[in-house]
Design a protein around this motif. Sequence first.
Motif, PDB file in Angstrom:
ATOM      1  N   ILE A  55      21.158   0.445 -28.690  1.00 19.08           N
ATOM      2  CA  ILE A  55      20.808   0.680 -30.080  1.00 19.08           C
ATOM      3  C   ILE A  55      21.849   1.571 -30.746  1.00 19.08           C
ATOM      4  CG2 ILE A  55      19.099   1.718 -31.623  1.00 19.08           C
ATOM      5  CD1 ILE A  55      16.957   0.769 -29.621  1.00 19.08           C
ATOM      6  N   GLY A  56      22.467   1.026 -31.765  1.00 21.36           N
ATOM      7  CA  GLY A  56      23.581   1.683 -32.444  1.00 21.36           C
ATOM      8  C   GLY A  56      24.838   0.839 -32.421  1.00 21.36           C
ATOM      9  N   ALA A  57      24.887  -0.174 -31.550  1.00 18.44           N
ATOM     10  CA  ALA A  57      26.051  -1.050 -31.474  1.00 18.44           C
ATOM     11  C   ALA A  57      26.171  -1.884 -32.744  1.00 18.44           C
ATOM     12  CB  ALA A  57      25.948  -1.965 -30.259  1.00 18.44           C
ATOM     13  N   LYS A  58      27.391  -2.116 -33.180  1.00 21.97           N
ATOM     14  CA  LYS A  58      27.641  -2.901 -34.391  1.00 21.97           C
ATOM     15  C   LYS A  58      27.403  -4.385 -34.141  1.00 21.97           C
ATOM     16  CE  LYS A  58      30.953   0.235 -36.641  1.00 21.97           C
ATOM     17  NZ  LYS A  58      30.580   1.414 -35.839  1.00 21.97           N
ATOM     18  N   THR A  59      27.006  -5.084 -35.209  1.00 20.72           N
ATOM     19  CA  THR A  59      26.762  -6.519 -35.130  1.00 20.72           C
ATOM     20  C   THR A  59      27.416  -7.213 -36.315  1.00 20.72           C
ATOM     21  OG1 THR A  59      24.706  -6.347 -36.397  1.00 20.72           O
ATOM     22  CG2 THR A  59      24.537  -6.149 -34.004  1.00 20.72           C
ATOM     23  N   GLY A  60      27.455  -8.540 -36.252  1.00 21.76           N
ATOM     24  CA  GLY A  60      27.967  -9.316 -37.372  1.00 21.76           C
ATOM     25  C   GLY A  60      29.344  -8.864 -37.811  1.00 21.76           C
ATOM     26  N   ALA A  61      29.591  -8.913 -39.115  1.00 25.75           N
ATOM     27  CA  ALA A  61      30.896  -8.558 -39.671  1.00 25.75           C
ATOM     28  C   ALA A  61      31.270  -7.109 -39.417  1.00 25.75           C
ATOM     29  CB  ALA A  61      30.917  -8.857 -41.170  1.00 25.75           C
ATOM     30  N   ASP A  62      30.273  -6.243 -39.208  1.00 30.74           N
ATOM     31  CA  ASP A  62      30.563  -4.839 -38.910  1.00 30.74           C
ATOM     32  C   ASP A  62      31.329  -4.679 -37.605  1.00 30.74           C
ATOM     33  OD1 ASP A  62      29.414  -3.896 -41.203  1.00 30.74           O
ATOM     34  OD2 ASP A  62      27.521  -3.299 -40.265  1.00 30.74           O
ATOM     35  N   TRP A  63      31.241  -5.675 -36.733  1.00 30.44           N
ATOM     36  CA  TRP A  63      31.944  -5.585 -35.454  1.00 30.44           C
ATOM     37  C   TRP A  63      33.452  -5.450 -35.645  1.00 30.44           C
ATOM     38  CZ3 TRP A  63      30.949  -4.233 -30.754  1.00 30.44           C
ATOM     39  CH2 TRP A  63      31.821  -4.571 -29.714  1.00 30.44           C
ATOM     40  N   ARG A  64      33.972  -6.000 -36.736  1.00 32.92           N
ATOM     41  CA  ARG A  64      35.420  -5.941 -36.987  1.00 32.92           C
ATOM     42  C   ARG A  64      35.914  -4.503 -37.123  1.00 32.92           C
ATOM     43  NH1 ARG A  64      34.334  -9.978 -41.381  1.00 32.92           N
ATOM     44  NH2 ARG A  64      34.338 -12.036 -40.397  1.00 32.92           N
ATOM     45  N   LYS A  65      35.014  -3.583 -37.483  1.00 33.71           N
ATOM     46  CA  LYS A  65      35.410  -2.175 -37.643  1.00 33.71           C
ATOM     47  C   LYS A  65      35.863  -1.559 -36.329  1.00 33.71           C
ATOM     48  CE  LYS A  65      32.178  -1.497 -41.493  1.00 33.71           C
ATOM     49  NZ  LYS A  65      30.964  -0.779 -41.972  1.00 33.71           N
ATOM     50  N   ASN A  66      35.480  -2.188 -35.208  1.00 31.37           N
ATOM     51  CA  ASN A  66      35.917  -1.686 -33.905  1.00 31.37           C
ATOM     52  C   ASN A  66      37.355  -2.057 -33.579  1.00 31.37           C
ATOM     53  OD1 ASN A  66      33.417  -0.525 -33.342  1.00 31.37           O
ATOM     54  ND2 ASN A  66      32.639  -2.363 -32.346  1.00 31.37           N
ATOM     55  N   LYS A  67      37.926  -2.949 -34.408  1.00 32.26           N
ATOM     56  CA  LYS A  67      39.324  -3.378 -34.250  1.00 32.26           C
ATOM     57  C   LYS A  67      39.588  -3.932 -32.852  1.00 32.26           C
ATOM     58  CE  LYS A  67      40.939  -0.086 -37.744  1.00 32.26           C
ATOM     59  NZ  LYS A  67      40.914  -1.110 -38.786  1.00 32.26           N
ATOM     60  N   ARG A  68      38.660  -4.754 -32.384  1.00 29.80           N
ATOM     61  CA  ARG A  68      38.767  -5.341 -31.048  1.00 29.80           C
ATOM     62  C   ARG A  68      39.432  -6.720 -31.077  1.00 29.80           C
ATOM     63  NH1 ARG A  68      34.667  -4.119 -27.120  1.00 29.80           N
ATOM     64  NH2 ARG A  68      35.177  -6.212 -26.397  1.00 29.80           N
ATOM     65  N   GLU A  69      39.467  -7.361 -32.252  1.00 30.24           N
ATOM     66  CA  GLU A  69      40.059  -8.693 -32.396  1.00 30.24           C
ATOM     67  C   GLU A  69      39.387  -9.709 -31.471  1.00 30.24           C
ATOM     68  OE1 GLU A  69      41.909  -8.808 -34.871  1.00 30.24           O
ATOM     69  OE2 GLU A  69      42.388  -6.663 -35.055  1.00 30.24           O
ATOM     70  N   ASP A  70      38.049  -9.810 -31.579  1.00 27.21           N
ATOM     71  CA  ASP A  70      37.293 -10.737 -30.738  1.00 27.21           C
ATOM     72  C   ASP A  70      36.986 -12.037 -31.473  1.00 27.21           C
ATOM     73  OD1 ASP A  70      36.951  -9.182 -28.328  1.00 27.21           O
ATOM     74  OD2 ASP A  70      35.684  -7.855 -29.510  1.00 27.21           O
ATOM     75  N   LYS A  71      36.738 -13.086 -30.712  1.00 27.68           N
ATOM     76  CA  LYS A  71      36.514 -14.413 -31.287  1.00 27.68           C
ATOM     77  C   LYS A  71      35.163 -14.548 -31.978  1.00 27.68           C
ATOM     78  CE  LYS A  71      39.390 -16.968 -27.998  1.00 27.68           C
ATOM     79  NZ  LYS A  71      39.414 -18.039 -26.965  1.00 27.68           N
ATOM     80  N   LEU A  72      34.182 -13.762 -31.519  1.00 27.09           N
ATOM     81  CA  LEU A  72      32.823 -13.922 -32.021  1.00 27.09           C
ATOM     82  C   LEU A  72      32.338 -12.663 -32.718  1.00 27.09           C
ATOM     83  CD1 LEU A  72      31.203 -15.600 -28.871  1.00 27.09           C
ATOM     84  CD2 LEU A  72      32.153 -16.744 -30.890  1.00 27.09           C
ATOM     85  N   LEU A  73      31.351 -12.835 -33.578  1.00 27.20           N
ATOM     86  CA  LEU A  73      30.641 -11.722 -34.189  1.00 27.20           C
ATOM     87  C   LEU A  73      29.306 -11.581 -33.469  1.00 27.20           C
ATOM     88  CD1 LEU A  73      31.309 -12.496 -37.971  1.00 27.20           C
ATOM     89  CD2 LEU A  73      32.525 -10.864 -36.497  1.00 27.20           C
ATOM     90  N   PRO A  74      29.041 -10.416 -32.864  1.00 31.34           N
ATOM     91  CA  PRO A  74      27.818 -10.245 -32.063  1.00 31.34           C
ATOM     92  C   PRO A  74      26.548 -10.493 -32.859  1.00 31.34           C
ATOM     93  CG  PRO A  74      29.357  -8.450 -31.669  1.00 31.34           C
ATOM     94  CD  PRO A  74      29.893  -9.215 -32.835  1.00 31.34           C
TER      95      PRO A  74
END
Length: 530
Positions: A102-121
């Motif tokens: 609980i607290g992990a980013k999801t959807g478009a907010d995941w991009r803020k982690n700058k991980r460059e992943d293929k999917l949005l959680p």
Amino acid sequence: MKLLYLSFITSIFFVSCKPIQNAKKDVAPHKPNILFILVDDLGVNDLGFTGSTFYETPNIDQLASKSFVFTQGYAGSRVCSPSRATIMTGKFTARHGVTDWIGAKTGADWRKNKREDKLLPAEYVYNLPKEDITLAETMQANGYKTFFAGKWHLGGEGSYPEDHGFDVNVGGFESGSPKGGYFSPFKNPKLENKQDGENLSMRLAKETSNFINQNKETPFFAFLSFYAVHGPIQTTQQKWEKYKNKVKNQAIKENGFVMERKLPIRQTQDNPIYAGLVETMDDAVGYVINNLKTLGLDKNTIIIFTSDNGGVASGDSYSTSNAPFRGGKGYQWEGGIREPYLVYVPWTTSKEKTIDYPVTGADFYPTILDYAQIELMNNQHLDGMSLKPLIEGTKVPKERALYWHYPHYGNQGGDPSSIIRKGNWKLIHFYEDGSNELYNLKDDAFEQNNLLKHYPELSLDLYNNLKNWLVSVNAKYPETDLEFDLKERTDYDKIIVNSLLRKLEKERIKILSEDFTPNEDWWGSKITKD
């Protein structure tokens, strides 16, 4: 409606329950006490009795020597909040909806982690669902005094332990890590600071023991949920020196890390800071168990011991190694979900106490109810089963399917995926590319040989089973990130391989050096009041 249902269950208990005769000559208590010990991020091989020759855990090893040891015990998830929700509800993660910490980013907010992943959680539930009747609520409704100490991480204000059936809450709030570290002041709104430099694990053990002392005349359900051994990893100078010398006596290995698919992963148990943190947690376990003995309660108290997910071998603090099991916290392989799993039932005299049947965190709810002689709540703990017949040897359960659903990226390098285990077979479905992996855990517990191409029909059958189950529980799935840039991902991966791996090896050697000092007061362990 919840209260009415609980009242109904309570009335059934007081009218219908009868003492159960053990399969041997011993008689079970009418309402045994329950002590549930949950360690955070403890790896399957982090204990002496599970094979570690580095970490010293004599108290837990002693508990294991007289407990039923489930060699194929699993957490409900590869990360904490989902696993904890599974224990509290008796449901697999896709069903209760808390699928990530609980607290992990999801959807478009995941991009803020700058991980460059293929999917949005995928989205997930951010609080332990109020519509569920928790294990604590059921115990409370059936005459048990209920107590919680330590890490909660199942929601914020309005979803604390006291909102879900615990009479007393010491230290449980929304944080998933010890905000003030492992030495007081703790920076915990639910835990009063009493003495600067006091150790957090020992404090939680003392609070648990105090509760038991005050309620020794009534049945109790005490849930001791350590923040240890979650990062930040910290210990005293004395324990660091002990384990630093132990490493040197065994000879320091040249390399401690290798590359997994996305991040380096630790291959050696040689971190003296983490070792000290583990040993202090073991000291705290011993404190509570010794208190039970002093009070004469050890003969009518069931003790359960487990962890919420695998040891942190990648990401976070890179604390431990789960080898030869593959992966660790956050990963889809066995190192991420297989756990130490003990059930101590003092009046059961069975000589065979090693059980190989696969079990999960969802099984604790009905097992505890069964031993407390409370009517099972099959509409609540839908995915769990009572282990009592298995423990007592009165019934061998039929083969069943176990499911894990993690439509997210782990901070430790794991991928969005779902898992089914049925019998000896484990299939992992990956959401980035739709691929599957198939392992025979009887022959290949360390998941080195993907047998997908050798058993196409079995693979398809398991995949369809998994897919249909996920649909039946309205599972959420990750989505393609239309802004994904392959070049940026490739550049990111190069930095990991060329920079992070070397950095970790340097830090590993530095921690073992004679002049290592994290700070002046060793994370506050040297601060004491006059």
